[in-house]
Design a protein around this motif. Structure first.
Motif, PDB file in Angstrom:
ATOM      1  N   PHE A  45       0.669  -0.975   0.036  1.00 32.41           N
ATOM      2  CA  PHE A  45       0.175  -0.027  -0.240  1.00 32.41           C
ATOM      3  C   PHE A  45       0.707   1.341  -0.232  1.00 32.41           C
ATOM      4  N   PRO A  46       1.732   1.398  -0.894  1.00 35.03           N
ATOM      5  CA  PRO A  46       2.688   2.482  -1.038  1.00 35.03           C
ATOM      6  C   PRO A  46       2.108   3.890  -0.858  1.00 35.03           C
ATOM      7  N   ALA A  47       0.968   4.491  -1.354  1.00 34.26           N
ATOM      8  CA  ALA A  47       0.386   5.463  -1.376  1.00 34.26           C
ATOM      9  C   ALA A  47       0.185   5.915   0.351  1.00 34.26           C
ATOM     10  N   ASP A  48      -0.143   5.026   1.097  1.00 30.51           N
ATOM     11  CA  ASP A  48      -0.284   5.066   2.632  1.00 30.51           C
ATOM     12  C   ASP A  48       0.919   5.399   3.204  1.00 30.51           C
ATOM     13  N   PHE A  49       2.097   5.567   2.590  1.00 32.13           N
ATOM     14  CA  PHE A  49       3.211   5.665   3.587  1.00 32.13           C
ATOM     15  C   PHE A  49       4.241   6.870   2.977  1.00 32.13           C
ATOM     16  N   HIS A  50       4.863   7.681   3.826  1.00 28.48           N
ATOM     17  CA  HIS A  50       5.746   8.823   3.492  1.00 28.48           C
ATOM     18  C   HIS A  50       7.142   8.754   4.414  1.00 28.48           C
ATOM     19  N   ILE A  51       7.935   9.056   3.815  1.00 26.14           N
ATOM     20  CA  ILE A  51       9.254   9.393   4.567  1.00 26.14           C
ATOM     21  C   ILE A  51       9.278  10.811   5.073  1.00 26.14           C
ATOM     22  N   TYR A  52       9.748  10.933   6.343  1.00 25.43           N
ATOM     23  CA  TYR A  52       9.700  12.257   6.897  1.00 25.43           C
ATOM     24  C   TYR A  52      11.432  12.287   7.484  1.00 25.43           C
ATOM     25  N   LYS A  53      12.030  13.398   7.489  1.00 22.43           N
ATOM     26  CA  LYS A  53      13.199  13.641   7.964  1.00 22.43           C
ATOM     27  C   LYS A  53      12.888  14.160   9.341  1.00 22.43           C
ATOM     28  N   ILE A  54      13.282  13.538  10.613  1.00 24.18           N
ATOM     29  CA  ILE A  54      12.957  13.802  11.804  1.00 24.18           C
ATOM     30  C   ILE A  54      13.987  14.384  12.705  1.00 24.18           C
ATOM     31  N   GLY A  55      15.345  14.343  12.243  1.00 27.95           N
ATOM     32  CA  GLY A  55      16.543  14.956  12.881  1.00 27.95           C
ATOM     33  C   GLY A  55      17.770  14.525  12.219  1.00 27.95           C
ATOM     34  N   GLU A  56      18.774  15.127  12.960  1.00 28.14           N
ATOM     35  CA  GLU A  56      20.122  14.998  12.655  1.00 28.14           C
ATOM     36  C   GLU A  56      20.962  14.350  13.770  1.00 28.14           C
ATOM     37  N   PHE A  57      21.914  13.538  13.406  1.00 28.06           N
ATOM     38  CA  PHE A  57      22.915  12.919  14.426  1.00 28.06           C
ATOM     39  C   PHE A  57      24.162  13.731  14.199  1.00 28.06           C
ATOM     40  N   ASP A  58      24.804  14.075  14.977  1.00 24.71           N
ATOM     41  CA  ASP A  58      26.000  14.840  15.028  1.00 24.71           C
ATOM     42  C   ASP A  58      27.246  13.970  15.518  1.00 24.71           C
ATOM     43  N   GLU A  59      27.797  13.258  14.629  1.00 28.69           N
ATOM     44  CA  GLU A  59      28.831  12.071  15.013  1.00 28.69           C
ATOM     45  C   GLU A  59      29.827  12.341  15.885  1.00 28.69           C
ATOM     46  N   ALA A  60      30.389  13.696  15.571  1.00 24.64           N
ATOM     47  CA  ALA A  60      31.680  14.251  16.467  1.00 24.64           C
ATOM     48  C   ALA A  60      31.123  14.535  17.874  1.00 24.64           C
ATOM     49  N   GLU A  61      30.000  15.072  18.243  1.00 28.65           N
ATOM     50  CA  GLU A  61      29.419  15.435  19.369  1.00 28.65           C
ATOM     51  C   GLU A  61      28.578  14.487  20.018  1.00 28.65           C
ATOM     52  N   ILE A  62      28.262  13.531  19.556  1.00 31.16           N
ATOM     53  CA  ILE A  62      27.299  12.215  19.925  1.00 31.16           C
ATOM     54  C   ILE A  62      26.096  12.892  20.242  1.00 31.16           C
ATOM     55  N   LYS A  63      25.481  13.621  19.352  1.00 35.24           N
ATOM     56  CA  LYS A  63      24.208  14.424  19.834  1.00 35.24           C
ATOM     57  C   LYS A  63      23.096  14.399  18.797  1.00 35.24           C
ATOM     58  N   ILE A  64      21.727  14.334  19.161  1.00 35.94           N
ATOM     59  CA  ILE A  64      20.993  14.217  18.307  1.00 35.94           C
ATOM     60  C   ILE A  64      20.135  15.472  18.387  1.00 35.94           C
ATOM     61  N   THR A  65      19.687  16.165  17.223  1.00 35.13           N
ATOM     62  CA  THR A  65      19.125  17.496  17.185  1.00 35.13           C
ATOM     63  C   THR A  65      17.791  17.293  16.078  1.00 35.13           C
ATOM     64  N   SER A  66      16.703  18.276  16.507  1.00 34.25           N
ATOM     65  CA  SER A  66      15.530  17.999  15.645  1.00 34.25           C
ATOM     66  C   SER A  66      14.980  19.330  15.558  1.00 34.25           C
ATOM     67  N   ASN A  67      15.198  20.290  14.421  1.00 36.07           N
ATOM     68  CA  ASN A  67      14.638  21.495  14.554  1.00 36.07           C
ATOM     69  C   ASN A  67      13.208  21.620  13.776  1.00 36.07           C
ATOM     70  N   GLU A  68      12.967  20.510  13.207  1.00 35.61           N
ATOM     71  CA  GLU A  68      11.444  20.482  12.531  1.00 35.61           C
ATOM     72  C   GLU A  68      11.332  19.031  11.882  1.00 35.61           C
ATOM     73  N   VAL A  69      10.106  18.720  11.633  1.00 36.36           N
ATOM     74  CA  VAL A  69       9.804  17.576  10.945  1.00 36.36           C
ATOM     75  C   VAL A  69       9.681  17.963   9.348  1.00 36.36           C
ATOM     76  N   LYS A  70      10.456  17.203   8.597  1.00 32.97           N
ATOM     77  CA  LYS A  70      10.276  17.603   7.226  1.00 32.97           C
ATOM     78  C   LYS A  70       9.891  16.535   6.412  1.00 32.97           C
ATOM     79  N   PHE A  71       8.562  16.664   5.472  1.00 32.62           N
ATOM     80  CA  PHE A  71       8.372  15.729   4.545  1.00 32.62           C
ATOM     81  C   PHE A  71       9.128  15.466   3.300  1.00 32.62           C
ATOM     82  N   VAL A  72       9.517  14.278   3.037  1.00 37.00           N
ATOM     83  CA  VAL A  72      10.809  13.924   2.157  1.00 37.00           C
ATOM     84  C   VAL A  72       9.959  13.192   0.718  1.00 37.00           C
ATOM     85  N   TYR A  73       9.306  12.447   0.978  1.00 38.36           N
ATOM     86  CA  TYR A  73       8.691  11.343  -0.142  1.00 38.36           C
ATOM     87  C   TYR A  73       7.637  10.687   0.150  1.00 38.36           C
ATOM     88  N   ASN A  74       6.555  10.472  -0.742  1.00 34.06           N
ATOM     89  CA  ASN A  74       5.599   9.865  -0.859  1.00 34.06           C
ATOM     90  C   ASN A  74       5.822   8.391  -1.492  1.00 34.06           C
TER      91      ASN A  74
END
Length: 83
Positions: A45-74
């Motif tokens: 059921f591909p039309a029911d599913f969407h990819i969203y970017k929900i954050g970023e992982f900074d490997e150097a500082e071992i830190k997850i940040t999330s400024n906004e949820v962003k729609f990426v793909y249907n």
């Protein structure tokens, strides 16, 4: 590294958390998995599913940040691409 999830519109839930270097790689990798049947309901059921970017992982500082949820793909675009 960016963090993504797949949202199911029918159940209003998210399935999995994935990390990719950018949106294009997320779309390519997850679309290939859906087309190959490896993402279960997304494949059926591909039309029911969407990819969203929900954050970023900074490997150097071992830190997850999330400024906004962003729609990426249907995933429904997979169906429509062949038409």
């Amino acid at each position: 590294m960016n963090i993504y999830t797949i949202k199911d519109d029918a159940s209003q839930t998210c399935e999995g958390v994935y990390s990719f270097v950018n949106d294009a790689v997320a779309i390519r990798t997850l679309s290939m998995a859906a087309q190959g049947g490896q993402l279960g309901l997304v494949s059926k059921f591909p039309a029911d599913f969407h990819i969203y970017k929900i954050g970023e992982f900074d490997e150097a500082e071992i830190k997850i940040t999330s400024n906004e949820v962003k729609f990426v793909y249907n995933f429904g675009d997979i169906q429509n691409a062949g038409k």
